[in-house]
Design a protein around this motif. Structure first.
Motif, PDB file in Angstrom:
ATOM      1  N   MET A   1     -26.381 -77.028 -42.976  1.00 10.78           N
ATOM      2  CA  MET A   1     -25.708 -77.009 -41.684  1.00 10.78           C
ATOM      3  C   MET A   1     -26.370 -76.016 -40.734  1.00 10.78           C
ATOM      4  O   MET A   1     -26.332 -76.195 -39.500  1.00 10.78           O
ATOM      5  CB  MET A   1     -24.236 -76.644 -41.890  1.00 10.78           C
ATOM      6  N   ASP A   2     -27.022 -74.977 -41.254  1.00  7.03           N
ATOM      7  CA  ASP A   2     -27.684 -74.004 -40.399  1.00  7.03           C
ATOM      8  C   ASP A   2     -28.830 -74.646 -39.618  1.00  7.03           C
ATOM      9  O   ASP A   2     -28.995 -74.398 -38.416  1.00  7.03           O
ATOM     10  CB  ASP A   2     -28.189 -72.822 -41.229  1.00  7.03           C
ATOM     11  N   ILE A   3     -29.613 -75.504 -40.278  1.00  7.64           N
ATOM     12  CA  ILE A   3     -30.730 -76.166 -39.591  1.00  7.64           C
ATOM     13  C   ILE A   3     -30.210 -77.225 -38.628  1.00  7.64           C
ATOM     14  O   ILE A   3     -30.760 -77.419 -37.532  1.00  7.64           O
ATOM     15  CB  ILE A   3     -31.708 -76.766 -40.619  1.00  7.64           C
ATOM     16  N   VAL A   4     -29.140 -77.928 -39.019  1.00  4.79           N
ATOM     17  CA  VAL A   4     -28.537 -78.907 -38.108  1.00  4.79           C
ATOM     18  C   VAL A   4     -28.049 -78.208 -36.841  1.00  4.79           C
ATOM     19  O   VAL A   4     -28.225 -78.728 -35.728  1.00  4.79           O
ATOM     20  CB  VAL A   4     -27.388 -79.666 -38.811  1.00  4.79           C
ATOM     21  N   TYR A   5     -27.451 -77.020 -36.996  1.00  4.44           N
ATOM     22  CA  TYR A   5     -27.032 -76.254 -35.824  1.00  4.44           C
ATOM     23  C   TYR A   5     -28.236 -75.882 -34.955  1.00  4.44           C
ATOM     24  O   TYR A   5     -28.167 -75.918 -33.717  1.00  4.44           O
ATOM     25  CB  TYR A   5     -26.301 -74.990 -36.254  1.00  4.44           C
ATOM     26  N   ASN A   6     -29.363 -75.522 -35.582  1.00  6.89           N
ATOM     27  CA  ASN A   6     -30.561 -75.184 -34.811  1.00  6.89           C
ATOM     28  C   ASN A   6     -31.056 -76.386 -34.009  1.00  6.89           C
ATOM     29  O   ASN A   6     -31.508 -76.243 -32.867  1.00  6.89           O
ATOM     30  CB  ASN A   6     -31.672 -74.698 -35.747  1.00  6.89           C
ATOM     31  N   ILE A   7     -30.968 -77.562 -34.620  1.00 10.12           N
ATOM     32  CA  ILE A   7     -31.369 -78.792 -33.918  1.00 10.12           C
ATOM     33  C   ILE A   7     -30.478 -79.011 -32.697  1.00 10.12           C
ATOM     34  O   ILE A   7     -30.954 -79.327 -31.597  1.00 10.12           O
ATOM     35  CB  ILE A   7     -31.327 -79.992 -34.871  1.00 10.12           C
ATOM     36  N   PHE A   8     -29.179 -78.830 -32.869  1.00  9.85           N
ATOM     37  CA  PHE A   8     -28.259 -79.051 -31.753  1.00  9.85           C
ATOM     38  C   PHE A   8     -28.435 -77.991 -30.671  1.00  9.85           C
ATOM     39  O   PHE A   8     -28.294 -78.288 -29.471  1.00  9.85           O
ATOM     40  CB  PHE A   8     -26.817 -79.074 -32.264  1.00  9.85           C
ATOM     41  N   CYS A   9     -28.723 -76.758 -31.067  1.00 15.26           N
ATOM     42  CA  CYS A   9     -28.984 -75.718 -30.061  1.00 15.26           C
ATOM     43  C   CYS A   9     -30.228 -76.062 -29.242  1.00 15.26           C
ATOM     44  O   CYS A   9     -30.261 -75.864 -28.015  1.00 15.26           O
ATOM     45  CB  CYS A   9     -29.160 -74.355 -30.736  1.00 15.26           C
ATOM     46  N   LYS A  10     -31.245 -76.584 -29.917  1.00 19.00           N
ATOM     47  CA  LYS A  10     -32.459 -76.987 -29.207  1.00 19.00           C
ATOM     48  C   LYS A  10     -32.168 -78.170 -28.285  1.00 19.00           C
ATOM     49  O   LYS A  10     -32.671 -78.234 -27.146  1.00 19.00           O
ATOM     50  CB  LYS A  10     -33.540 -77.353 -30.221  1.00 19.00           C
ATOM     51  N   MET A  11     -31.339 -79.130 -28.733  1.00 20.62           N
ATOM     52  CA  MET A  11     -30.941 -80.266 -27.886  1.00 20.62           C
ATOM     53  C   MET A  11     -30.147 -79.781 -26.681  1.00 20.62           C
ATOM     54  O   MET A  11     -30.271 -80.333 -25.577  1.00 20.62           O
ATOM     55  CB  MET A  11     -30.122 -81.258 -28.701  1.00 20.62           C
ATOM     56  N   TYR A  12     -29.338 -78.753 -26.868  1.00 20.19           N
ATOM     57  CA  TYR A  12     -28.566 -78.184 -25.751  1.00 20.19           C
ATOM     58  C   TYR A  12     -29.513 -77.579 -24.715  1.00 20.19           C
ATOM     59  O   TYR A  12     -29.333 -77.780 -23.500  1.00 20.19           O
ATOM     60  CB  TYR A  12     -27.604 -77.125 -26.293  1.00 20.19           C
ATOM     61  N   ASP A  13     -30.532 -76.857 -25.176  1.00 23.79           N
ATOM     62  CA  ASP A  13     -31.516 -76.276 -24.257  1.00 23.79           C
ATOM     63  C   ASP A  13     -32.244 -77.374 -23.495  1.00 23.79           C
ATOM     64  O   ASP A  13     -32.505 -77.236 -22.281  1.00 23.79           O
ATOM     65  CB  ASP A  13     -32.512 -75.413 -25.030  1.00 23.79           C
ATOM     66  N   LEU A  14     -32.612 -78.452 -24.174  1.00 24.43           N
ATOM     67  CA  LEU A  14     -33.306 -79.561 -23.513  1.00 24.43           C
ATOM     68  C   LEU A  14     -32.413 -80.219 -22.462  1.00 24.43           C
ATOM     69  O   LEU A  14     -32.875 -80.599 -21.385  1.00 24.43           O
ATOM     70  CB  LEU A  14     -33.754 -80.591 -24.548  1.00 24.43           C
ATOM     71  N   LYS A  15     -31.127 -80.345 -22.802  1.00 27.92           N
ATOM     72  CA  LYS A  15     -30.191 -80.964 -21.857  1.00 27.92           C
ATOM     73  C   LYS A  15     -30.054 -80.113 -20.606  1.00 27.92           C
ATOM     74  O   LYS A  15     -29.994 -80.635 -19.479  1.00 27.92           O
ATOM     75  CB  LYS A  15     -28.824 -81.153 -22.526  1.00 27.92           C
TER      76      LYS A  15
END
Length: 904
Positions: free
Chosen positions: A734-748
């Motif tokens: 879940m830690d890496i999945v959270y990192n993916i979503f944080c990166k998607m948030y930055d892109l958005k």
């Protein structure tokens, strides 16, 4: 007469076994067709199979001066009984007065709060809604009849309507009245009088739509509390990454230190009467305010708690609708969290040098020292503080169930005098704490005896289900052993492994008995052979594996975790040679090599609140198109056409991860066909392939952000990784999945859009084939480019390899079981049994070498010489199969048939 009694007992066992098998069959069948199975349905089907079609109804009930005959009267009598449980009349006068005084200090507590700028108050979004629906487990719906299955199959437009409804409720802070009405199904408690209405347990059926919204709000509040460390560190109940062993090991460690210092430990174990049923709603709102939970969240919780109504159903009849006075809703998703908030500060006024433990409503306090009168006085002061807290917040402790024990190795100890509500508490010699039995000298004899009693019942069950020529299959028997016996042996073993070796060896005997029944091995078979044959490692090695898994879990906890303190160096560890977790935990971890590794957080928390994450666009439709491919069109062509139709203007980025199972080396790679760009990185050893796939996706997202590429598509052949991104959940990383979503948030935020798509592996898709080669090339890079901490699941694989190596050394060096060793030298090459019971027993006995032949009978004193009567040699398995003259013709025919098979 005795033979007749034994016959009837055996007959009864067979009937009971058949009933269990029928019930299991119908459960599995109903689950396979997607129907939710209730226990009453199963018993109804069993009775129907036996030709019994009888409607079992609740008997005539009586309570005081009331008698209920009809279903309507029974429902009314039951609902009155359940209401009394929630009544404030259960509290003493002093407690009610104290509660009123507390309420006067907060006169505006029942007024709605203004919307705050707290991130908790942001509108609910589609990502949260879908996550909540995916997380829901199938249960019986409430009065509206809407179930989770219906919600899971709704269209996007319908979900948008539901989201609008949720946000209107969120804004107004007013829930639909039907959401706050529960249908109560009475279930008789085991061994209770069915004519007494207080003998029934209420099972509440509430709206699934409400539970979905509850799940969303619960996740928000949980993130708020955990990210700010607002929950007490000694509270282990209803918290991710925490379990009962946290409290058990803290108490066990203090007792061992006291024994080293020749001290005593006085412990008090509290029991809260009707803890959930009597929770004070206004008091909970005060606690929410004190924690900083206000605005929409506060308004929602307040409306959710008040004006709750219940209605009992008996058969087809319903009682009248009544309002519940106190308590959190039974069966509610958010009730455990709300209870944790309410009881969070129960020990806040207790002195720091007193040990504390809290698991939901099970609390314990303990103190150690040499001066018994002094520590008795200290403990009494602590009890008084807890008593004041319960009076202030509307709880009541049970005097009868609150117990006191004095742990000591002294021969004579004067009785303790501890009082609760001015009544002396019972002092006991043995206490059950969170499923573990503590005796006053901490020898673990009582607990081990309890474990043995449970295991013996399971062994008797296995005997009833098996025979030499008939019975359940080997696989089924082993599943029963895992579920009912090994789980009992495992629970608490991290604590009780400090018991005497002679006591622990008695558990090995029980394991051997169970494995003998499961495998069908002969009575004289070596235990080591049966363990290898069934793939069950010795218990002493399994205890090491479980202890190391718990140690790894601790490394991912923050510094406030109470068990971390017992691993710190102290002089008691050098003074005595106990095998307790606090004494040997770190040393064992060094032997295994766990100290040199890094570990991810056991309960990862995102730096960004999860409800701010954008809804990921994950396309998995290619899988269905491949299934519909009836014309045998090449898979690479289908994938290419799909990209041309759906993503004609998008930049396609292929990702892949790889791992060498032999060396544990891992790597990740990214390939962009449009510009012939690639990235390949060597990552930390022992990571799983699933983790490397997620890391490759992060590398792709980093590149997209760096190059500011809009309208891109990340193509991965890891279906599980994309499923985790789509659902926003992962049981492993879940830690890496959270990192993916944080990166998607930055892109958005930057206005960059990206999508994800699944492509099949090793099917000729050009970009995927190239990135696969790059990922394999990354394994040959000597230096590690990305240091990624291991998850608990990945560390468990590492631990498993270590314990397997210990078991292998034991198997290699052991003197017994050499017959099977010549056939199977590796302990991890377990044999899968798929034949009937008789054939499996024969194969097992031939492999182990202990059979009904004369050589085995001679060992157990059932044959004078052990020799074959035809050859005058020892009648072993090898002799019968390869040498005995009696079977020469059979061997010749077998050889001829094998010869023909090879030629054909």
């Amino acid at each position: 007469m005795e033979a007749l009694i034994l016959y009837k007992r055996a007959q009864a066992k067979v009937r009971k076994t058949i009933k269990i098998q029928k019930r299991t069959f119908w459960r599995q069948y109903c689950c396979s067709i997607g129907r939710e199975v209730q226990l009453s349905d199963v018993w109804g089907m069993i009775r129907a199979m036996g030709g019994i079609r009888k409607n079992y109804e609740l008997p005539v009930m009586s309570n005081r001066d009331k008698t209920a005959v009809s279903n309507q009267e029974k429902a009314e009598l039951l609902v009155q009984t359940f209401l009394r449980v929630h009544s404030s009349d259960n509290l003493a006068v002093e407690a009610r007065q104290s509660r009123n005084r507390t309420l006067m200090e907060f006169p505006n507590i029942l007024q709605k709060d203004e919307v705050s700028e707290n991130p908790l108050d942001l509108p609910l979004n589609m990502f949260e809604l879908k996550r909540a629906i995916i997380s829901a487990r199938q249960t019986t719906p409430g009065k509206d009849g809407v179930c989770y299955k219906m919600l899971a199959h709704m269209t996007e437009n319908t979900l948008e309507i539901i989201l609008i409804l949720f946000n209107q409720i969120w804004d107004t802070g007013q829930l639909p009245s039907i959401w706050k009405q529960a249908i109560i199904i009475p279930i008789l408690k085991p061994g209770k009088d069915p004519s007494d209405p207080s003998s029934y347990r209420p099972i509440a059926l509430t709206s699934h739509l409400c539970k979905i919204m509850e799940r969303i709000i619960t996740e928000r509040i949980t993130y708020f509390l955990e990210s700010r460390y607002l929950l007490s560190p000694y509270q282990s109940g209803f918290r991710k990454g925490r379990n009962t062993m946290d409290s058990v090991l803290c108490l066990e460690s203090d007792i061992r230190k006291a024994q080293t210092n020749k001290e005593v430990v006085i412990a008090v174990f509290f029991d809260v009467e009707k803890a959930y049923d009597m929770l004070w709603k206004e008091g909970l709102l005060i606690k929410l305010k004190s924690l900083g939970i206000n605005g929409r969240t506060y308004n929602w919780v307040m409306d959710f708690l008040f004006n709750r109504k219940i209605q009992v159903r008996v058969g087809e009849e319903y009682s009248r609708v009544y309002t519940v006075e106190n308590g959190t809703p039974q069966g509610s998703v958010c009730s455990p969290l709300l209870f944790n908030i309410m009881i969070n500060d129960i020990f806040s006024q207790v002195e720091q040098n007193i040990g504390k433990s809290l698991y939901a409503d099970d609390g314990a306090l303990w103190i150690r020292g040499r001066n018994i009168p002094y520590i008795n006085k200290k403990m009494q002061a602590a009890i008084d503080e807890v008593e004041k807290w319960t009076n202030k917040w509307g709880f009541k402790l049970s005097i009868a169930k609150t117990q006191v024990i004095c742990f000591s190795r002294r021969h004579k100890i004067s009785p303790l005098s501890l009082y609760l509500y001015r009544q002396q508490l019972e002092q006991v010699k043995v206490v059950r704490f969170l499923g573990v039995w503590f005796d006053e000298k901490l020898t673990w004899k009582v607990h081990l005896n309890k474990v043995k009693d449970k295991c013996k019942k399971v062994i008797n069950m296995l005997r009833c289900l098996s025979g030499q020529e008939w019975g359940a299959s080997r696989t089924s028997l082993q599943s029963i052993y895992w579920a009912l016996m090994r789980s009992v042996l495992d629970y608490g073993c991290i604590a009780y492994m400090s018991a005497a070796e002679s006591n622990l060896r008695e558990l090995d005997v029980l394991q051997a008995q169970a494995l003998r029944i499961c495998s069908g091995a002969f009575k004289s078979s070596p235990v080591s052979s049966m363990q290898v044959e069934m793939g069950e490692m010795p218990l002493r090695i399994r205890r090491i594996e479980l202890m190391m898994a718990y140690w790894v879990s601790l490394q991912g906890q923050n510094g406030k975790h109470p068990v971390k303190s017992i691993l710190k160096e102290c002089w008691e560890h050098n003074e005595t040679n106990y095998t307790s977790f606090g004494w040997v935990g770190d040393a064992k971890a060094r032997n295994v090599g766990l100290h040199q590794l890094q570990y991810s957080n056991t309960v990862p928390l995102s730096p960004i609140p999860p409800w701010l994450f954008p809804l990921p666009a994950v396309d998995l439709r290619i899988q269905q198109e491949l299934k519909d491919n009836s014309n045998n069109i090449p898979i690479w062509y289908i994938v290419q056409k799909y990209f041309e139709e759906h993503f004609p203007q998008s930049q396609v980025i292929f990702t892949d991860g790889s791992k060498d199972p032999e060396t544990g080396c891992a790597g990740a790679a990214v390939y962009v066909p449009m510009c012939e760009f690639y990235i390949k990185k060597r990552v930390t050893n022992h990571l799983s392939v699933y983790t490397t796939e997620l890391l490759a996706i992060i590398l792709a997202l980093n590149w997209i952000e760096e190059m500011e590429i809009n309208n891109s598509v990340i193509a991965s052949d890891s279906f599980s990784a994309l499923e985790s991104i789509k659902s926003g959940r992962s049981s492993a990383r879940m830690d890496i999945v959270y990192n993916i979503f944080c990166k998607m948030y930055d892109l958005k935020v930057k206005g960059i859009s990206t999508q994800f798509i699944w492509v099949p592996a090793h099917t000729g898709v050009e970009g995927n084939e190239k990135v696969d080669i790059l990922a394999k090339q990354s394994l040959r890079i000597k230096e590690i480019d990305l240091c990624i901490p291991l998850s608990k699941a990945e560390a468990k694989v590492y631990i498993r390899k270590y314990t397997q190596s210990i078991w292998q050394m034991y198997w290699d060096d052991h003197e017994t079981g050499r017959h099977l060793y010549n056939i199977q030298k590796s302990v991890d090459a377990g044999r899968i049994g798929s034949r009937n019971r008789r054939e499996e027993n024969i194969i097992t006995r031939l492999r182990i070498g202990h059979t009904g032949l004369n050589s085995t009978l001679y060992r157990i004193g059932k044959h004078p010489t052990g020799e074959c009567r035809h050859c005058n040699q020892q009648e072993t398995v090898e002799h019968v199969l390869l040498q005995c003259t009696k079977y020469s013709n059979e061997r010749y025919r077998l050889f001829q048939s094998m010869k023909k098979g090879k030629s054909s």
